[in-house]
Design an enzyme around this catalytic site. Structure first.
Site, PDB file in Angstrom:
ATOM      1  N   PRO A 167       8.503  -5.673  -5.573  1.00 48.88           N
ATOM      2  CA  PRO A 167       8.930  -6.870  -6.313  1.00 48.88           C
ATOM      3  C   PRO A 167       8.817  -6.703  -7.827  1.00 48.88           C
ATOM      4  CG  PRO A 167       6.734  -7.212  -5.439  1.00 48.88           C
ATOM      5  CD  PRO A 167       7.218  -5.893  -4.884  1.00 48.88           C
ATOM      6  N   LEU A 168       8.139  -5.630  -8.252  1.00 48.05           N
ATOM      7  CA  LEU A 168       8.048  -5.315  -9.685  1.00 48.05           C
ATOM      8  C   LEU A 168       8.921  -4.111 -10.027  1.00 48.05           C
ATOM      9  CD1 LEU A 168       4.154  -5.659 -10.019  1.00 48.05           C
ATOM     10  CD2 LEU A 168       5.900  -7.427 -10.356  1.00 48.05           C
ATOM     11  N   GLN A 182      11.823  -7.047   5.785  1.00 43.63           N
ATOM     12  CA  GLN A 182      11.175  -6.632   4.538  1.00 43.63           C
ATOM     13  C   GLN A 182      12.104  -5.666   3.799  1.00 43.63           C
ATOM     14  OE1 GLN A 182       7.679  -3.772   3.223  1.00 43.63           O
ATOM     15  NE2 GLN A 182       6.846  -5.392   4.530  1.00 43.63           N
ATOM     16  N   GLY A 193       5.163   2.324 -10.943  1.00 45.34           N
ATOM     17  CA  GLY A 193       4.305   3.512 -10.860  1.00 45.34           C
ATOM     18  C   GLY A 193       4.934   4.682 -10.130  1.00 45.34           C
ATOM     19  N   THR A 228       0.821  -1.225   0.000  1.00 42.45           N
ATOM     20  CA  THR A 228       0.000   0.000   0.000  1.00 42.45           C
ATOM     21  C   THR A 228       0.852   1.271   0.000  1.00 42.45           C
ATOM     22  OG1 THR A 228      -0.210   0.016   2.427  1.00 42.45           O
ATOM     23  CG2 THR A 228      -1.921  -1.159   1.172  1.00 42.45           C
ATOM     24  N   SER A 258      12.756  -3.786   8.635  1.00 45.33           N
ATOM     25  CA  SER A 258      12.683  -3.496   7.208  1.00 45.33           C
ATOM     26  C   SER A 258      13.921  -2.694   6.832  1.00 45.33           C
ATOM     27  CB  SER A 258      11.405  -2.698   6.912  1.00 45.33           C
ATOM     28  OG  SER A 258      11.276  -2.412   5.537  1.00 45.33           O
ATOM     29  N   TYR A 269       2.725   5.895   5.408  1.00 43.39           N
ATOM     30  CA  TYR A 269       2.034   5.917   4.107  1.00 43.39           C
ATOM     31  C   TYR A 269       0.815   6.844   4.132  1.00 43.39           C
ATOM     32  CZ  TYR A 269       4.675   1.558   3.197  1.00 43.39           C
ATOM     33  OH  TYR A 269       5.652   0.606   3.047  1.00 43.39           O
ATOM     34  N   SER A 321       8.627  -1.141  -8.556  1.00 39.81           N
ATOM     35  CA  SER A 321       7.838   0.098  -8.391  1.00 39.81           C
ATOM     36  C   SER A 321       7.649   0.868  -9.695  1.00 39.81           C
ATOM     37  CB  SER A 321       8.490   1.013  -7.345  1.00 39.81           C
ATOM     38  OG  SER A 321       8.444   0.420  -6.090  1.00 39.81           O
TER      39      SER A 321
END
EC number: 1.1.1.-
Length: 315
Positions: A208-209, A180, A213, A23, A158, A52, A211
């Site tokens: 994992p992609l 993380q 966007g 998120t 993290s 966030y 980011s």
């Protein structure tokens, strides 16, 4: 589809969903619909954080999902994170209480120290003059108290390097269950992966992609020719192959999307696999960290004088 999801086991004994919904940078007004769609599709892990700025909206949606009996609380795994302004031991329980209030929950399944960095309380944004010396041992003791209280069913970290994680494991009464970190085919984290496995700490992958966007990160992870070649041969999307690679590496993945079609696509990674001969090709992908943490680095005002120091050479 919900039954198709696979799980990892944490060192607490808890079942940890292999795919969760990230998120980070999910805008208010969009994040609630994304969470509702994901849960209905079959996601059982929602990854949140106080910084966030969208936990209230997520909380309202979770409440409705429970009331409408779409899912039971005990079947959802909810993660949140302690921000850098709340590292003082007396601030740690207050920070979790705020998150629990916003999420409308009695406990989180996992609570993480978001970064190994401290910022002056009340700071908005991250300015070099607000960076403070780090005291992870004191913060971790306060995290352990949250674990003892049951308000955090598991605790972890993290953005910790292998060295920082090793240092914490030396002194922890309750060992971290999860680290993380950024992880994708273009940043494999091989050393950290091996260390985590050897110590029973689960590695969970944000971005994992890569980011795609995110405006301030230059990310070409999904455009990688090897990834695309494998995707074409398997009849899958590059995103699905990147996520499946993560699962076959032995870590969980937290793809972020607010698009229902992509949320569904990102979940369709359980009933197929990447053959070994294709999987081996991923070792040829050039490596580059995207999230450098440069905002925590300053040559005079920060405890971390360089990016190398922040990651203990893992760059």
């Amino acid at each position: 589809m919900a039954n198709a999801i696979t799980f990892f086991k944490l060192n607490t004994g808890a079942k940890f969903p292999s795919v969760g919904l990230g998120t980070w940078q999910a805008s208010p007004g969009l994040v609630g619909d994304a969470v509702a769609a994901a849960v209905k599709i079959g996601y059982r892990h929602i990854d949140c954080a106080q910084i966030y700025g969208n936990e209230k909206e997520i909380g309202a949606v979770l409440k409705k999902l429970f009331e409408d009996r779409v899912v039971k609380r005990e079947d959802l795994f909810i993660t949140s994170k302690l921000w850098c302004t709340d590292h003082d031991p007396q601030d740690v329980p207050e920070a979790l209480n705020r998150t629990l209030k916003d999420l409308q929950l009695e406990y989180v399944d996992l609570y993480l120290i978001h970064w190994p960095a401290r910022i002056k309380k009340g700071s908005v944004g991250i300015k070099p003059e607000n960076l403070l010396p780090v005291d992870i041992p004191s913060t971790w003791k306060a995290m352990e108290a949250l674990y003892d209280s049951g308000k955090a069913r598991a605790i972890g970290v993290s953005n910790f390097s292998t060295k920082k994680l090793a240092d914490l494991l030396e002194l922890a009464r309750v060992p971290p269950a999860v680290n993380q970190v950024e992880c994708h085919p273009s940043w494999r984290q091989t050393k950290l992966q091996e260390f985590c496995k050897s110590k029973g700490v689960h590695l969970s992958a944000y971005s994992p992609l890569g980011s795609p966007g995110t405006t301030w990160l230059k990310s070409d992870v999904l455009k990688n020719p090897i990834l695309n070649m494998v995707a074409e041969k398997l009849g899958k999307s590059p995103a699905q192959v990147a996520l499946r690679w993560g699962l076959q590496m032995g870590h969980s993945v937290l793809p972020k999307s607010t698009n229902e079609g992509r949320i569904k696509e990102n979940f369709n990674v359980f009933d197929w696999s990447i053959p070994d001969y294709m999987f081996a090709k991923f070792a040829e992908i050039e490596q580059a960290r995207l999230v450098t943490g440069s905002f925590l680095v300053h040559e005079t005002l920060s405890p971390y004088k360089s990016i190398e120091e922040l990651w203990d050479g893992e760059i």
